[in-house]
Design an enzyme around this catalytic site. Structure first.
Site, PDB file in Angstrom:
ATOM      1  CG  HIS A   1      33.638 -96.884 -51.684  1.00 57.43           C
ATOM      2  ND1 HIS A   1      32.654 -97.632 -51.109  1.00 57.43           N
ATOM      3  CD2 HIS A   1      34.634 -97.755 -51.976  1.00 57.43           C
ATOM      4  CE1 HIS A   1      33.028 -98.903 -51.069  1.00 57.43           C
ATOM      5  NE2 HIS A   1      34.227 -98.986 -51.575  1.00 57.43           N
TER       6      HIS A   1
ATOM      7  CB  CYS B   1      53.311-100.409 -47.316  1.00 60.89           C
ATOM      8  SG  CYS B   1      53.029-100.846 -45.588  1.00 60.89           S
TER       9      CYS B   1
END
Length: 744
Positions: free
Chosen positions: A357, A668
């Site tokens: 995060h 991707c």
């Protein structure tokens, strides 16, 4: 030597647990002298010019340490480096390569045995033992030194900072990229208390502790809201997404009830909290998938926040003036929020990965970050530091000349970002008029807004695993609907490719653990989902319900390798649509495609043309499976390159097949944000790329600067080459010629 294994173990343990570089090298030479009963042990380490510097010695003149430097190829030490082989001689002074170094006063020592320390194929040091008697070391003694040197090299023993002023200047430490960019400023250490250091203690009053626990939850929920508002103006709802994840964890019964149970079992509140936090953190850390593994850091951050709030410790205040570099084992979102807007210049974490995060937030804020540097010994608050996120390095004690150079680079980069903002709403079109589509990858609420802000034309890969990982049971259909709807609504009018649950085997759920000998080839992806069809049915229903009225859902199937898997999913999808239609839910049957990441899928594409609507190349897994290399394994990661000829040829094969079948194809993964790879992909026919939000502006700039014609020429040349390094140099030269130096 007696008990060789025990001696090796003791030395390695002592070295790995030392508190400083100087202690580390001293332990090495002293322990070896004692274990081998020799008169001298010395350690030489390579400097930036490949000279061998004497960094520690037990037996030679102490004043020589840090002062004696042997140039490449000089003396017996140089011979060890050149040969990459042990040199064991009974009387060193009669060897033709011998070179006397007066500063060491080594004339009284006759025997010599030197062995190289090799890391990633390079000699990084030489370990030497000497004795007064003229004798050869025995085979057992030499083998002991060779084994010890190999283990010390894996520890990446470094030259101690106390080796003199020169050792302190421009000292570079490598990590992994958390967020690109360059920043310099003053260090602020993030050293709040660590919950994991808490021990168990008896609970004096269980009822009082339970009340404190619920008060603590309310207090931390409130502080999280305050921190969210403090950052909201800077990066908008992306930050709210991270804090929403924290609030979700705080509300999870697995956390709240787990701590309550620990208290009722007689543990004090911090001990009960540590048990629960560590339990869930360990579950995530055991996962091999790097994206999900990184979530253990979020659990740890939240645990530390609760613990420090319980201790009454306020959020740390930043330095009063100038740019700030946050440095610590982990840097929490709360610590980032405590820095005044505009003064945070960089983040350095001793631990963590590019998917934590902290790294996601740094990307969203445009703050350079380097993760996983290992403990930086001796660093202090207030000292000047350079964070180079582009090269994944941290530079300690920069010289004035280097500071000026980096200040120039930072100014140029800021100017570039301002210029690229103007491209946000411009079409992604090559100089010869070919249009491309740039999508973003996401899986966290924090990723949503940055993608839109940087001009993403859709979501090329939405990972659905997180809602399953933060619960103590499978999330309900309603819970999944709420999560998926937020993403689909945010990208209304733009395609969103949602991957079904890619979990199992190497990604065990806390409440559904599976043990396998080879999880990378085991029960995961579509295999797991089809074997747990009620779980898959619930997820597919939730996706379709969330997309009601939006009509932008595409379902992506991971790890497909057999026709039977496609048939089984199609049947389940038809059944889900019939159920929802019967329940009166307005629906539009979503398109279904596969991720080409298992090499076995490539040859079967012609058989599947009537069963799928699109193809998405998962370049990370496909590259790893083709090369049999784990890019997250430090011992082999240097050999991993998605520009490898085998990878390029298989991608061209997929693209050619997709075009012949009339199937849309996208890519991707990390290739989509690598400028060298992007030019080759465009040349091979890829027209849709999906990447992290932070990379979108630069890749759009690149595409708007090249022509498809030139990209085809470069791709054709690359496909005739047999090594990745040469291919990279070919395309890099082209990028420089286009005036895009900032991209390479």
């Amino acid at each position: 030597m007696n008990n060789v294994v025990l001696a090796l173990t003791r030395i390695i343990q002592a070295v790995s647990q030392s508190n400083s570089d100087s202690d580390q090298v001293s332990i090495i030479v002293e322990s070896i002298c004692k274990a081998m009963e020799v008169d001298v042990c010395s350690l030489y380490m390579a400097d930036e010019h490949s000279n061998m510097v004497l960094v520690a010695s037990h037996g030679l003149e102490t004043t020589a340490v840090g002062q004696v430097t042997l140039q490449p190829g000089k003396g017996l030490v140089g011979l060890v480096v050149e040969s990459r082989h042990p040199i064991n001689v009974a009387d060193a002074q009669h060897h033709p390569a011998y070179r006397y170094v007066a500063e060491t006063r080594e004339e009284s020592f006759r025997s010599f045995c030197g062995v190289p320390l090799v890391y990633s194929g390079k000699v990084i040091g030489v370990l030497v033992v000497q004795g007064r008697a003229a004798r050869l070391l025995s085979d057992q003694e030499e083998a002991f030194l060779v084994t010890l040197a190999a283990q010390l090299a894996l520890l990446k023993v470094s030259q101690p900072l106390s080796g003199g002023p020169a050792a302190l200047v421009n000292l570079s430490l490598k990590g992994v990229q958390g967020a690109p960019g360059t920043g310099l400023g003053q260090v602020r250490l993030c050293t709040s208390g660590d919950l994991y250091a808490v021990s168990d203690r008896p609970c004096d009053n269980i009822e009082t502790a339970l009340q404190e626990w619920h008060q603590l939850l309310a207090e931390v929920r409130g502080s999280i809201d305050i921190e969210r508002k403090a950052l909201q103006g800077e990066v908008s709802e992306s930050i709210a997404g991270i804090f929403a994840a924290y609030q979700m964890l705080l509300a999870d019964p697995a956390l709240t009830e787990g701590v309550e149970q620990g208290i009722r079992n007689g543990n004090w509140l911090p001990g009960a909290l540590r048990q629960v936090i560590q339990h869930f953190s360990d579950l995530f850390q055991a996962i091999e998938d790097p994206y999900l593994k990184a979530r253990h850091e979020d659990i740890h951050h939240l645990g530390n926040k609760l613990y420090n709030a319980w201790r009454g410790i306020e959020e740390p205040q930043t330095l009063s003036q100038g740019p700030v570099i946050l440095v610590g084992p982990q840097v929490s979102v709360s610590e980032i929020a405590a820095v005044p807007t505009g003064t945070l210049a960089g983040i350095v974490c001793f631990e963590g990965s590019s998917l934590s995060h902290t790294a996601v937030l740094a990307n969203a804020m445009g703050i350079p970050a380097v993760m996983g540097t290992g403990n930086i010994k001796g660093i202090q608050s207030g000292q000047t530091l350079i964070v180079d996120g582009n090269q994944s390095q941290v530079i300690l004690h920069p010289s004035e000349a280097l500071l000026q150079e980096f200040q120039k680079l930072i100014a140029e980069d800021q100017q570039l970002l301002e210029q690229l903002k103007k491209l946000r709403d411009e079409p992604v079109v090559t100089t010869d008029g070919e249009r491309l589509r740039l999508y973003t990858n996401t899986g966290l609420l924090a990723d949503i807004t940055p993608g839109l802000a940087n001009g993403a034309q859709g979501v090329g890969l939405y990972r659905t695993e997180i809602p399953f990982m933060v619960h103590d049971s499978f999330p309900s259909e309603e819970e999944q609907v709420q999560v998926y709807r937020e993403v689909l609504n945010a990208y209304a009018g733009k395609p969103v490719y949602m991957r079904i649950l890619d979990i199992g085997g190497d990604k065990p759920l806390p409440y559904f653990s599976v043990t396998e000998e080879n999880p990378a080839l085991g029960w995961r992806g579509i295999r797991f989902c089809l074997d747990n069809s009620p779980l898959l049915m619930t997820q597919v229903r939730a996706m379709i319900r969330a997309a009601a009225g939006a009509d932008n859902l595409h379902i992506l199937l991971p790890m497909v390798s057999a026709t039977a898997e496609l048939n089984a999913f199609r049947e389940l999808l038809d059944d889900a649509c019939r159920q929802l239609s019967g329940e009166g839910v307005p629906l539009h049957k979503p398109k279904v495609g596969i991720m080409v990441e298992v090499p076995a899928a490539i040859s079967q594409l012609p058989f599947w043309s009537e069963k799928i609507d699109f193809i998405s190349i998962g370049s990370n897994d496909l590259s790893q499976y083709l090369l049999a290399l784990d890019r997250n394994n430090a011992r082999v990661s240097s050999r991993y390159d998605h520009i490898h000829p085998a990878v390029l040829h298989e991608i061209r094969r997929v693209v050619d097949c997709a075009h012949s079948l009339g199937l849309p194809v996208s890519l991707c993964g990390e290739m989509a944000s690598d400028p060298v790879a992007v030019i080759l992909l465009v040349g091979m026919g890829i027209r849709t790329l999906s990447m992290s939000a932070a990379k979108l502006p630069r890749i759009k700039w690149l595409i708007r600067t090249i022509s498809v014609g030139r990209a085809k020429v470069l791709a054709a040349q690359a496909l005739r080459m047999d090594n990745a390094a040469a291919i990279r140099e070919l395309v890099r030269t082209e990028i420089l010629g286009l005036g895009l130096k900032a991209l390479v």
